[in-house]
Motif scaffolding. Structure first.
Motif, PDB file in Angstrom:
ATOM      1  N   LEU A 106       0.832  -1.205   0.000  1.00 22.53           N
ATOM      2  CA  LEU A 106       0.000   0.000   0.000  1.00 22.53           C
ATOM      3  C   LEU A 106       0.868   1.258   0.000  1.00 22.53           C
ATOM      4  CD1 LEU A 106      -2.864  -0.940   2.491  1.00 22.53           C
ATOM      5  CD2 LEU A 106      -2.947  -0.890  -0.009  1.00 22.53           C
ATOM      6  N   ALA A 107       1.934   1.257   0.803  1.00 23.35           N
ATOM      7  CA  ALA A 107       2.822   2.419   0.823  1.00 23.35           C
ATOM      8  C   ALA A 107       3.487   2.619  -0.535  1.00 23.35           C
ATOM      9  CB  ALA A 107       3.879   2.250   1.918  1.00 23.35           C
ATOM     10  N   ASP A 108       3.883   1.522  -1.186  1.00 21.46           N
ATOM     11  CA  ASP A 108       4.485   1.626  -2.517  1.00 21.46           C
ATOM     12  C   ASP A 108       3.470   2.141  -3.541  1.00 21.46           C
ATOM     13  OD1 ASP A 108       6.915   0.705  -1.587  1.00 21.46           O
ATOM     14  OD2 ASP A 108       6.645  -1.343  -2.309  1.00 21.46           O
ATOM     15  N   LEU A 109       2.228   1.677  -3.421  1.00 22.16           N
ATOM     16  CA  LEU A 109       1.182   2.142  -4.343  1.00 22.16           C
ATOM     17  C   LEU A 109       1.000   3.650  -4.233  1.00 22.16           C
ATOM     18  CD1 LEU A 109      -1.263   1.367  -6.264  1.00 22.16           C
ATOM     19  CD2 LEU A 109      -2.644   1.379  -4.177  1.00 22.16           C
ATOM     20  N   LEU A 110       0.917   4.164  -3.026  1.00 20.40           N
ATOM     21  CA  LEU A 110       0.750   5.603  -2.824  1.00 20.40           C
ATOM     22  C   LEU A 110       1.919   6.371  -3.431  1.00 20.40           C
ATOM     23  CD1 LEU A 110      -0.835   7.927  -1.394  1.00 20.40           C
ATOM     24  CD2 LEU A 110       0.709   7.581   0.544  1.00 20.40           C
ATOM     25  N   ARG A 111       3.120   5.901  -3.203  1.00 21.77           N
ATOM     26  CA  ARG A 111       4.311   6.580  -3.721  1.00 21.77           C
ATOM     27  C   ARG A 111       4.346   6.550  -5.245  1.00 21.77           C
ATOM     28  NH1 ARG A 111       9.698   4.258  -4.171  1.00 21.77           N
ATOM     29  NH2 ARG A 111       8.818   2.391  -3.208  1.00 21.77           N
ATOM     30  N   THR A 153       1.052   8.785  -6.657  1.00 26.77           N
ATOM     31  CA  THR A 153       0.899  10.203  -6.302  1.00 26.77           C
ATOM     32  C   THR A 153       2.219  10.943  -6.184  1.00 26.77           C
ATOM     33  OG1 THR A 153       0.978   9.896  -3.901  1.00 26.77           O
ATOM     34  CG2 THR A 153      -1.151   9.550  -4.990  1.00 26.77           C
ATOM     35  N   ARG A 154       3.333  10.202  -6.131  1.00 25.01           N
ATOM     36  CA  ARG A 154       4.660  10.791  -5.903  1.00 25.01           C
ATOM     37  C   ARG A 154       4.738  11.482  -4.535  1.00 25.01           C
ATOM     38  NH1 ARG A 154       6.970   7.489  -9.187  1.00 25.01           N
ATOM     39  NH2 ARG A 154       6.192   7.646 -11.319  1.00 25.01           N
ATOM     40  N   LYS A 155       3.820  11.130  -3.646  1.00 28.22           N
ATOM     41  CA  LYS A 155       3.824  11.700  -2.298  1.00 28.22           C
ATOM     42  C   LYS A 155       4.374  10.686  -1.305  1.00 28.22           C
ATOM     43  CE  LYS A 155      -0.168  14.749  -2.999  1.00 28.22           C
ATOM     44  NZ  LYS A 155      -1.549  15.092  -2.531  1.00 28.22           N
ATOM     45  N   LEU A 156       5.022  11.203  -0.260  1.00 28.73           N
ATOM     46  CA  LEU A 156       5.537  10.367   0.810  1.00 28.73           C
ATOM     47  C   LEU A 156       4.712  10.623   2.069  1.00 28.73           C
ATOM     48  CD1 LEU A 156       9.384  10.858   0.294  1.00 28.73           C
ATOM     49  CD2 LEU A 156       7.953   8.950  -0.483  1.00 28.73           C
ATOM     50  N   PRO A 157       4.470   9.591   2.867  1.00 31.69           N
ATOM     51  CA  PRO A 157       3.645   9.792   4.051  1.00 31.69           C
ATOM     52  C   PRO A 157       4.382  10.547   5.151  1.00 31.69           C
ATOM     53  CG  PRO A 157       4.456   7.539   3.975  1.00 31.69           C
ATOM     54  CD  PRO A 157       4.862   8.183   2.679  1.00 31.69           C
ATOM     55  N   LYS A 158       3.635  11.387   5.842  1.00 30.53           N
ATOM     56  CA  LYS A 158       4.111  11.947   7.103  1.00 30.53           C
ATOM     57  C   LYS A 158       3.702  11.039   8.251  1.00 30.53           C
ATOM     58  CE  LYS A 158       3.948  16.758   5.522  1.00 30.53           C
ATOM     59  NZ  LYS A 158       3.278  18.081   5.677  1.00 30.53           N
ATOM     60  N   THR A 159       2.478  10.515   8.163  1.00 30.48           N
ATOM     61  CA  THR A 159       2.026   9.481   9.097  1.00 30.48           C
ATOM     62  C   THR A 159       1.390   8.363   8.295  1.00 30.48           C
ATOM     63  OG1 THR A 159      -0.175  10.463   9.432  1.00 30.48           O
ATOM     64  CG2 THR A 159       1.602  11.193  10.904  1.00 30.48           C
TER      65      THR A 159
END
Length: 264
Positions: free
Chosen positions: A205-210, A213-219
């Protein structure tokens, strides 16, 4: 405890996940959730339960409930962790709660980890572990997991197979046999197949978001809902609204396996 973020381990995970392009090189940031490659719990064969996990009673308390599972966690990303850097991890036992569930007792143990690079805090993680009694064929079957019917803004299908589950378990030094030992998973724990590690689903899921969206999570907060099984094609899904993201993984029948809430 200190460990170097070894480029070879990062490259091995990059290959295991069949990611395109070059693996993160020394000096580049370690992708979110890839820290799970490092700081494994190390124990010799004589210190393992039958299920392949280290016995409790040291850092983790002995609750008298041997079956340990990762239930979820909360992460706060404060600074990059460079590939090749030496990282210090400080871990404390944060909470132990004994509960009486419908069928049997259970314990929820929360451990807090802080990851420091050059003495500065880069990542804070709270890890929730659930402990249950040994499995019995007379146990009450779990209820049906919920479904997720929302239309995602982006999605990806991920085929699970024995090689993926085995390689991820090996890379993370996770000896829990339900992830790679089919006779044990079916005969000793009552599952229909080997179980996909919730940590692997959270990382997908974290890889999918990255990627999308090219965004990195803060939380990044995630929760395991129901097992997913080897041989299934998982659908990992996501949608964003402003600085927030909702992520989830579902089995082929649409049943929810794991969900995450993210701020970016």
């Amino acid at each position: 405890m200190r460990e170097t973020i070894a480029p070879a381990r990062v490259a091995a995970l990059h290959a295991t996940l069949d990611r395109q392009g070059p693996a993160p090189a020394p000096g580049e940031p370690l992708p979110p959730m890839w820290h799970l490659l490092f700081f494994p719990e190390i124990a010799g064969p004589s210190d393992l339960h039958e299920d392949g996990q280290p016995r409790s009673g040291g850092f983790l308390p002995d609750t008298g409930l041997p079956r340990r599972r990762r239930a979820g966690g909360r992460l706060e990303y404060l600074a990059p962790i460079p590939v090749g850097a030496e990282v210090e991890r400080v871990s404390v036992l944060q909470n132990v709660a004994i509960k009486q569930a419908a069928a049997a007792a259970m314990a929820i143990v929360t451990v807090r980890h802080e990851f420091l690079v050059d003495g500065a805090l880069a990542l804070r993680e709270e890890e929730d572990l659930v402990f249950r009694p040994p499995w019995s064929a007379e146990d009450t079957p779990p209820g049906e997991p919920p479904t997720r019917q929302e239309r995602p803004a982006f999605r990806r299908e991920v085929a699970t197979d024995p090689t993926l589950l085995f390689r991820y378990a090996a890379l993370t030094f996770n000896g829990l046999r339900i992830h790679y030992d089919l006779p044990y998973a079916t005969e000793r724990e009552g599952y229909p197949e080997r179980v996909v590690d919730p940590a692997l689903m959270a990382q997908l899921l974290a890889d999918l978001l990255r990627d999308e969206t090219r965004k990195l999570p803060k939380t990044f907060e995630y929760r395991a809902v129901a097992p997913a099984f080897c041989g299934q094609t998982l659908t990992v899904c996501g949608r964003t609204l402003g600085g927030k993201a909702d992520l989830w993984a579902v089995s082929p029948d649409g049943r929810l396996a794991l969900e995450a809430r993210v701020t970016t």
